[in-house]
Design a protein around this motif. Sequence first.
Motif, PDB file in Angstrom:
ATOM      1  N   GLU A  86       7.493   5.840 -23.174  1.00  0.00           N
ATOM      2  CA  GLU A  86       8.685   5.528 -21.909  1.00  0.00           C
ATOM      3  C   GLU A  86       8.132   6.251 -20.666  1.00  0.00           C
ATOM      4  O   GLU A  86       8.790   5.963 -20.075  1.00  0.00           O
ATOM      5  N   ILE A  87       7.840   7.956 -20.406  1.00  0.00           N
ATOM      6  CA  ILE A  87       7.291   8.806 -20.005  1.00  0.00           C
ATOM      7  C   ILE A  87       6.339   7.499 -18.820  1.00  0.00           C
ATOM      8  O   ILE A  87       6.576   7.638 -18.058  1.00  0.00           O
ATOM      9  N   SER A  88       5.679   7.520 -19.568  1.00  0.00           N
ATOM     10  CA  SER A  88       4.639   6.610 -19.204  1.00  0.00           C
ATOM     11  C   SER A  88       5.142   5.127 -18.132  1.00  0.00           C
ATOM     12  O   SER A  88       4.429   5.108 -16.688  1.00  0.00           O
ATOM     13  N   MET A  89       5.375   4.381 -19.014  1.00  0.00           N
ATOM     14  CA  MET A  89       6.469   3.446 -17.967  1.00  0.00           C
ATOM     15  C   MET A  89       6.892   3.732 -16.743  1.00  0.00           C
ATOM     16  O   MET A  89       7.170   3.709 -15.725  1.00  0.00           O
ATOM     17  N   ALA A  90       8.185   5.351 -17.379  1.00  0.00           N
ATOM     18  CA  ALA A  90       8.555   5.131 -15.955  1.00  0.00           C
ATOM     19  C   ALA A  90       7.091   5.490 -14.772  1.00  0.00           C
ATOM     20  O   ALA A  90       7.955   5.196 -13.350  1.00  0.00           O
ATOM     21  N   ALA A  91       6.550   5.982 -15.213  1.00  0.00           N
ATOM     22  CA  ALA A  91       5.430   6.761 -14.178  1.00  0.00           C
ATOM     23  C   ALA A  91       5.325   5.695 -12.892  1.00  0.00           C
ATOM     24  O   ALA A  91       4.882   5.692 -12.004  1.00  0.00           O
ATOM     25  N   ARG A  92       4.396   4.363 -14.469  1.00  0.00           N
ATOM     26  CA  ARG A  92       3.853   3.600 -13.638  1.00  0.00           C
ATOM     27  C   ARG A  92       5.522   3.201 -12.281  1.00  0.00           C
ATOM     28  O   ARG A  92       4.802   2.365 -11.755  1.00  0.00           O
ATOM     29  N   GLU A  93       6.186   3.366 -13.282  1.00  0.00           N
ATOM     30  CA  GLU A  93       7.411   2.571 -12.694  1.00  0.00           C
ATOM     31  C   GLU A  93       6.962   2.476 -10.884  1.00  0.00           C
ATOM     32  O   GLU A  93       6.983   2.466  -9.518  1.00  0.00           O
ATOM     33  N   ILE A  94       7.728   3.790 -10.781  1.00  0.00           N
ATOM     34  CA  ILE A  94       7.556   5.649  -9.825  1.00  0.00           C
ATOM     35  C   ILE A  94       5.586   4.893  -8.737  1.00  0.00           C
ATOM     36  O   ILE A  94       5.918   4.782  -7.345  1.00  0.00           O
ATOM     37  N   LEU A  95       5.230   4.961  -9.864  1.00  0.00           N
ATOM     38  CA  LEU A  95       3.823   3.983  -8.796  1.00  0.00           C
ATOM     39  C   LEU A  95       3.677   3.345  -8.081  1.00  0.00           C
ATOM     40  O   LEU A  95       3.470   2.976  -6.846  1.00  0.00           O
ATOM     41  N   ASP A  96       4.460   2.067  -8.706  1.00  0.00           N
ATOM     42  CA  ASP A  96       3.984   0.897  -8.205  1.00  0.00           C
ATOM     43  C   ASP A  96       5.395   1.086  -6.997  1.00  0.00           C
ATOM     44  O   ASP A  96       5.230   0.101  -5.822  1.00  0.00           O
ATOM     45  N   THR A  97       6.689   1.616  -7.182  1.00  0.00           N
ATOM     46  CA  THR A  97       7.752   1.486  -6.112  1.00  0.00           C
ATOM     47  C   THR A  97       7.191   2.548  -5.071  1.00  0.00           C
ATOM     48  O   THR A  97       7.606   2.006  -4.258  1.00  0.00           O
ATOM     49  N   VAL A  98       5.947   3.215  -4.692  1.00  0.00           N
ATOM     50  CA  VAL A  98       5.456   3.690  -3.636  1.00  0.00           C
ATOM     51  C   VAL A  98       4.466   3.159  -3.126  1.00  0.00           C
ATOM     52  O   VAL A  98       3.532   3.074  -1.999  1.00  0.00           O
ATOM     53  N   GLY A  99       3.856   2.582  -3.919  1.00  0.00           N
ATOM     54  CA  GLY A  99       2.559   1.228  -3.638  1.00  0.00           C
ATOM     55  C   GLY A  99       0.595   1.696  -4.451  1.00  0.00           C
ATOM     56  O   GLY A  99       0.526   1.165  -3.448  1.00  0.00           O
TER      57      GLY A  99
ATOM     58  N   GLU B  22       1.093  -1.294   0.116  1.00  0.00           N
ATOM     59  CA  GLU B  22       0.010   0.119   0.362  1.00  0.00           C
ATOM     60  C   GLU B  22       0.952   1.287   0.319  1.00  0.00           C
ATOM     61  O   GLU B  22       2.226   0.715  -0.183  1.00  0.00           O
ATOM     62  N   LEU B  23       0.265   2.195  -0.241  1.00  0.00           N
ATOM     63  CA  LEU B  23       1.193   3.638  -0.266  1.00  0.00           C
ATOM     64  C   LEU B  23       1.606   3.672   1.106  1.00  0.00           C
ATOM     65  O   LEU B  23       1.399   3.449   1.594  1.00  0.00           O
ATOM     66  N   VAL B  24       3.117   4.142   0.568  1.00  0.00           N
ATOM     67  CA  VAL B  24       4.404   4.061   2.149  1.00  0.00           C
ATOM     68  C   VAL B  24       3.806   5.555   2.164  1.00  0.00           C
ATOM     69  O   VAL B  24       3.828   6.560   1.609  1.00  0.00           O
ATOM     70  N   GLU B  25       4.588   5.174   3.759  1.00  0.00           N
ATOM     71  CA  GLU B  25       4.745   6.419   4.653  1.00  0.00           C
ATOM     72  C   GLU B  25       5.504   7.363   4.405  1.00  0.00           C
ATOM     73  O   GLU B  25       4.944   8.759   3.833  1.00  0.00           O
ATOM     74  N   ASP B  26       6.832   7.373   3.725  1.00  0.00           N
ATOM     75  CA  ASP B  26       7.481   8.518   3.259  1.00  0.00           C
ATOM     76  C   ASP B  26       7.903   8.596   1.468  1.00  0.00           C
ATOM     77  O   ASP B  26       8.347   8.040  -0.161  1.00  0.00           O
ATOM     78  N   TRP B  27       6.299   7.970   0.391  1.00  0.00           N
ATOM     79  CA  TRP B  27       5.937   7.692  -0.502  1.00  0.00           C
ATOM     80  C   TRP B  27       6.712   8.804  -1.404  1.00  0.00           C
ATOM     81  O   TRP B  27       7.089   8.848  -2.769  1.00  0.00           O
ATOM     82  N   LYS B  28       6.636  10.412  -1.252  1.00  0.00           N
ATOM     83  CA  LYS B  28       6.885  11.559  -1.685  1.00  0.00           C
ATOM     84  C   LYS B  28       8.455  10.938  -1.695  1.00  0.00           C
ATOM     85  O   LYS B  28       9.614  11.547  -2.922  1.00  0.00           O
ATOM     86  N   GLU B  29       9.121  11.494  -0.354  1.00  0.00           N
ATOM     87  CA  GLU B  29      10.808  10.101  -0.686  1.00  0.00           C
ATOM     88  C   GLU B  29      11.113  10.035  -1.905  1.00  0.00           C
ATOM     89  O   GLU B  29      11.845  10.152  -2.998  1.00  0.00           O
TER      90      GLU B  29
END
Lengths: 244, 526
Positions: free
Chosen positions: B167-180, B50-57
């Motif tokens: 490429e930009i969408s893929m990067a954005a989705r990976e960031i979203l995945d990374t923060v939960g 789930e969305l992690v506490e420090d999602w922004k960082e």
Amino acid sequence: MLTITYALLFYLATLVLIVGVAHRIWQFARTPAPLKIPTAPAPVTQGGVVLRLLREAVLFESLFKANKWIWLFGWVFHFGLLLVLLRHLRYFTDPVWSWVVLIQPFGVYAGFAMVVGLAGLWARRLLVPRIRYISGPSDHLMLALLLAIGLSGLGMKYVFPTDIVALKAFVLGLMYFDWQPLPPDPILLLHLGLVALLMIVFPISKLVHAPGLFFSPGRNQVDNPRERRHLAPWAAKLETGGRS
Amino acid sequence: MVELAIRNARTAEAPADPLEVPALTPGAMADSKPYPASAEHQEKIGFPGELVEDWKERAIDKLGDLVGKSRGLRVYLDSCVKCGACTDKCHYFLGSGDPKNMPVARQDLLRSVYRRYFTFSGKYFPKLVGATDLTEEVLDDWYSYFHQCSQCRRCSVYCPYGIDTAEISMAAREILDTVGRGQKYCNEIIGKVQTIGNNLGLQEKALRATLEDLEEDLEDETGLEIKLPLNVKGADILLVTPSADFFAEPHVDGLLGYAKVFHQMGESWTISSYASEAANFGMFIGSYENMRELALRIRKAAEELGVKRIIFGECGHAWRAAYAFLNTLAGPFDFLDQHYPIPQHICEYTYDLIEKDALTFDKSKNDHIRLTYHDSCNVARGSRMGDTPGGQFEIPRAILRAVCNHYFDMPADTIKEATLCCGGGGGLLTDELMDIRRKGAQPRMRALQQVADEHGVTHLAAICAICKTQFAKLLPEHGFEMDSIVSIHQLVSNAIVLDGQISDDDDDDEDDEDDEDDEDDEDGDA
Ligand code: HEM
Ligand code: SF4
Ligand code: SF4
């Protein structure tokens, strides 16, 4: 005082431009491209890629496919700008190189072409809702800056002539570290001040599109992923961990 | 253009321009978002539940990490001049009018954050260059609009620097995945492929039963014992095909087509249950690691079965992931026969045979069909077939012309490199995104309507599992039959004349070479 200020300004601007652009290019060059992503259909040889990039840089091929108006104004502006820059070499060379002498008459028309192109681009930015939506203050200001440079330049050519012999002495003086007085004409000072500003913002603005084009994987990659294995250094490290 | 004018003059009412640009409707699609991935699906593929506490960082760190690892991303974020050339190129914008679906505006959702935290101008003059802080609203916008991009790359064709929103969408989705904040549809599927072998979660036993049923159908139809072999060690060819080919219509008819061609050529081939999925959804979420895992499955299957060649079935993104990435992700394939392309597309395979005159067709079997061809976006702009650029356009058309008498291209600005996505690609083929899928399909539907009006086109062929599913769903809404979407190898299957086949056709042997008044505009770009 004026001469010293402008002399120092131009040294600074040149330094920022060269170091800044070199830094951006180094950043682009050093960042690996993990996958083969040329926009297909793409050339299958290195020579084909060179041609593709040349067509993009000289003819704005993709832009031509996209939108004839942007292409027309954009191309007229850039090639106007190129000729104008080449024409300016006469201030930096003594004696003036013969081909620079040859292009002088065209350079004058190029000044107008550049201004017309910029005006067209700005008009679209203001009038086409889609483009207005994506424009930020910096996009308008960049056009204003270039337009002001172009208009002040044409102003000196046609309305308020300046002492170009003295100006050339100033420029050569800068190059050989033997400073000569700068003619104190307001339009000249404006023109030169804006040019220095342009040089300074170049590396920190969207103007890095010029080197950017040549580093765009969509345009500069050879389409041969089956024939040749492409692997980024950081991705190669995943492999030393062994295959799962 | 001249051609278009003539067409318009011919029809009483001018047909709607497939690429008609709508007025801007800000916020029109702001509420479109996919279901979030559950904690279980997230964690299974290496992301927080789930969305992690420090999602922004974490999001900012990840963005920096990605920019440092991908030249494309860096150049694309830095180089856009806001010229506007791409603004009318996205089918989702054309269908919805939402300005955030203009490619450059979509990029700007990420670029404005990149500028804020990673560039001099954005750090010190944020207002001037449109740099924005990363806030929850921004994150919501990412989740919404980066799931309204099918990563079709149409915009990149027209951008003067080749800036690729995919490429930009893929990067954005990976960031979203990374923060939960992952997307359910993609992440659940990736998990299934990793444990079971295919997107559908079809187990080996069920797959075997399905293939046996299909073999029976083939025998009923042809009187021949045409095999659909599974997990056969020592076969020459490993066929990797999208799992939809095992049961969905019209996909399965394509599978029967491959089987018939293999049978006719006496090939020794097999499907692998372990790699019973050609699609690589790791690409959709921009995750190199997940993409690599999925690609390695195919390598492992090939090694274990001891095959000499790998052939991919009809699937669009899968073919991009195979053609352009497989060698990188899972190569080198030095254990395969180097005389054949690695991997090879089923269309390349069939086309080679047609070129060698090794197959016989009865084209009249497809005479009830007046056909056009939808270039699938990822095949068109992300891959190649054959040895020359553009083979991905010519080879499928050459096959269609070899098996079908009535072929017509859609308008030139909607096919080949300018092709429109079906509207369901890039991980959007899920019911909760039906609204944006429907809107994104509009330009393609209008182009189809044009050839239907002008040439009486009745059927649309495609070589992508996603396109086929999407069109099967949407064609009925546009007045076409559901089965007017066909696989290329379905038409091959209809027309191929197999040695020893029982024949049923002595009644319809009329010659159809007389439709030649259509000949001159058969090729949209002629
Ligand atoms: C290799 C060199 C260059 C190439 C290939 C190139 C190409 C392009 C293209 C294709 C565009 C988009 C079309 C347009 O809006 O004009 C563009 C925009 C622009 N270029 Fe360049 N360019 C180059 C160098 C430069 C330089 C040296 C400058 C200025 C000093 C410059 C200033 C601009 C500006 C301001 C725009 C945006 C125009 C607008 O706001 O609409 N370019 N460039
Ligand atoms: S990649 Fe395709 S879907 Fe995404 S913005 Fe570009 S045109 Fe639209
Ligand atoms: S075409 Fe390219 S440079 Fe122009 S606005 Fe779109 S992304 Fe930016």
